[in-house]
Enzyme design. Structure first.
Site, PDB file in Angstrom:
ATOM      1  N   HIS A 169      -8.051   6.403   2.921  1.00  0.00           N
ATOM      2  CA  HIS A 169      -6.633   6.472   3.281  1.00  0.00           C
ATOM      3  C   HIS A 169      -6.352   7.486   4.405  1.00  0.00           C
ATOM      4  CE1 HIS A 169      -5.771   4.371  -0.536  1.00  0.00           C
ATOM      5  NE2 HIS A 169      -6.493   5.265  -1.149  1.00  0.00           N
TER       6      HIS A 169
HETATM    7  O1  RIB Z   1      -2.498   7.197  -2.429  1.00  0.00           O
HETATM    8  C1  RIB Z   1      -3.483   7.735  -1.591  1.00  0.00           C
HETATM    9  C2  RIB Z   1      -3.166   9.157  -1.269  1.00  0.00           C
HETATM   10  O2  RIB Z   1      -3.116   9.910  -2.466  1.00  0.00           O
HETATM   11  C3  RIB Z   1      -4.234   9.833  -0.397  1.00  0.00           C
HETATM   12  O3  RIB Z   1      -3.626  10.817   0.400  1.00  0.00           O
HETATM   13  C4  RIB Z   1      -5.127  10.470  -1.409  1.00  0.00           C
HETATM   14  O4  RIB Z   1      -5.773  11.642  -0.908  1.00  0.00           O
HETATM   15  C5  RIB Z   1      -4.135  10.880  -2.461  1.00  0.00           C
HETATM   16  O5  RIB Z   1      -3.570  12.131  -2.082  1.00  0.00           O
END
Ligand code: RIB
Ligand code: CA
Length: 311
Positions: free
Chosen positions: A241
């Site tokens: 992500h």
């Molecule tokens: O949903 C994904 C996010 O939540 C990313 O930033 C991961 O690191 C968690 O913080």
């Protein structure tokens, strides 16, 4: 002239890869890393950010501890995804570089007031508590922000922590609401795009094969981190992500999106933390974000691997 950024983060394996990508990229000048409670409690996110800076050979980077809980709610963490330390999957030494004395929120305010208006980009990749707190305490900084490039939210992809909400927004919906309503230019990288940036075995093996310690650490983190998404979605790999934000700064051509209105649900019994995206423009609500929906994932992994090889 390198683009000045502040990364606001809750490391987390994917946050760690985002930090490494930023530190490996001369196009970016990391003015500081501000830590927030999220994936794991603040004490750990502030430790993990320094572990990553030292792994990158950058112990001079300024790391700040920020808010240890959301604005109004109890903290929800995600050890089930990131493990007890938040960086499970690679054995790395305890950091010896110091944590800065200043609070992250003071650093955000002072930096935005000191640097020329419109010259600092904020890159929040965890819950938005620090950013919202800074805005509340010093509304004058909002017009001075060049852009907020955040990982958070979801629309077509729906939620990953509840059926309706993505983790970063869900942890602190009030903070997200303050940021999304702030009027600052926002580029939003939701699950809709990050779920198209999936790891594959060859991609992880390419990390592992890199010379030095960085590649094997990233491969170890990814091996650990992807088990959750693979079980849940039955996917071949996991979405990296947070590095999508840094990749967008480096190569926006790898992404596509559109200007739309996104508002945050702060009261829904079932939909708390949902990013309600008017993607089809069915309301007259003013567009407030560039909503990124697609990515050239091959190009993303090529960029990431090439940059990590430089550390
Ligand atoms: O949903 C994904 C996010 O939540 C990313 O930033 C991961 O690191 C968690 O913080
Ligand atoms: Ca994160």
């Amino acid at each position: 002239m390198a683009r000045k950024i502040i990364i606001d983060t809750d490391p987390g394996q994917d946050d760690a890869v985002a930090i490494l990508l930023a530190l490996a990229s001369p196009e970016l000048q990391v003015l500081g890393i501000t830590c927030v409670a999220g994936n794991v409690p603040l004490k750990l996110t502030a430790r993990n950010a320094r572990v990553v800076c030292e792994l990158a050979g950058r112990p001079e980077v300024k790391v700040f501890a920020g808010c240890d809980r959301p604005l109004e709610r109890r903290l929800v963490t995600a050890e089930h995804v990131h493990g007890k330390t938040g960086l499970d999957g690679a054995e790395l030494p305890e950091p010896s570089m110091p944590l800065q004395d200043a609070h992250a929120v003071d650093f955000l305010i002072e930096t935005l007031r000191r640097e020329p208006a419109g010259s600092v980009t904020l890159v929040p990749i965890g819950p938005l508590t620090n950013i919202a707190t800074a805005m509340r305490r010093a509304p004058d900084i909002v017009p001075r922000i060049e852009r907020i490039v955040l990982m958070g939210g979801a629309y077509f992809e729906v939620g990953n922590i509840t059926p309706a909400a993505e983790f970063n927004i869900y942890v602190d919906p009030e903070a997200a609401d303050r940021v999304f309503r702030s009027g600052a230019p926002i580029t939003m990288l939701p699950l809709d795009v990050t779920h198209r940036a999936l790891t594959t075995r060859p991609r992880v093996e390419a990390f592992r094969a890199l010379p030095g310690r960085v590649g094997p650490a990233v491969a170890g983190w990814t091996d650990f981190f992807e088990r959750f998404d693979k079980e849940k979605y039955g996917a071949q790999g996991a979405p990296l992500h947070d590095p999508c934000t840094i990749a967008w700064l480096l190569r926006p051509d790898l992404f596509t999106g559109r200007e739309i209105n996104v508002e945050i649900e702060t009261e829904g019994r079932l939909t708390l933390g949902m990013t309600v995206a008017d993607y089809w423009r069915v309301t007259d609500r003013k567009p407030n974000v560039t909503f990124i929906r697609d990515i050239d994932d091959a190009g993303f992994y090529a960029l990431l691997t090439e940059r990590l090889a430089r550390l």
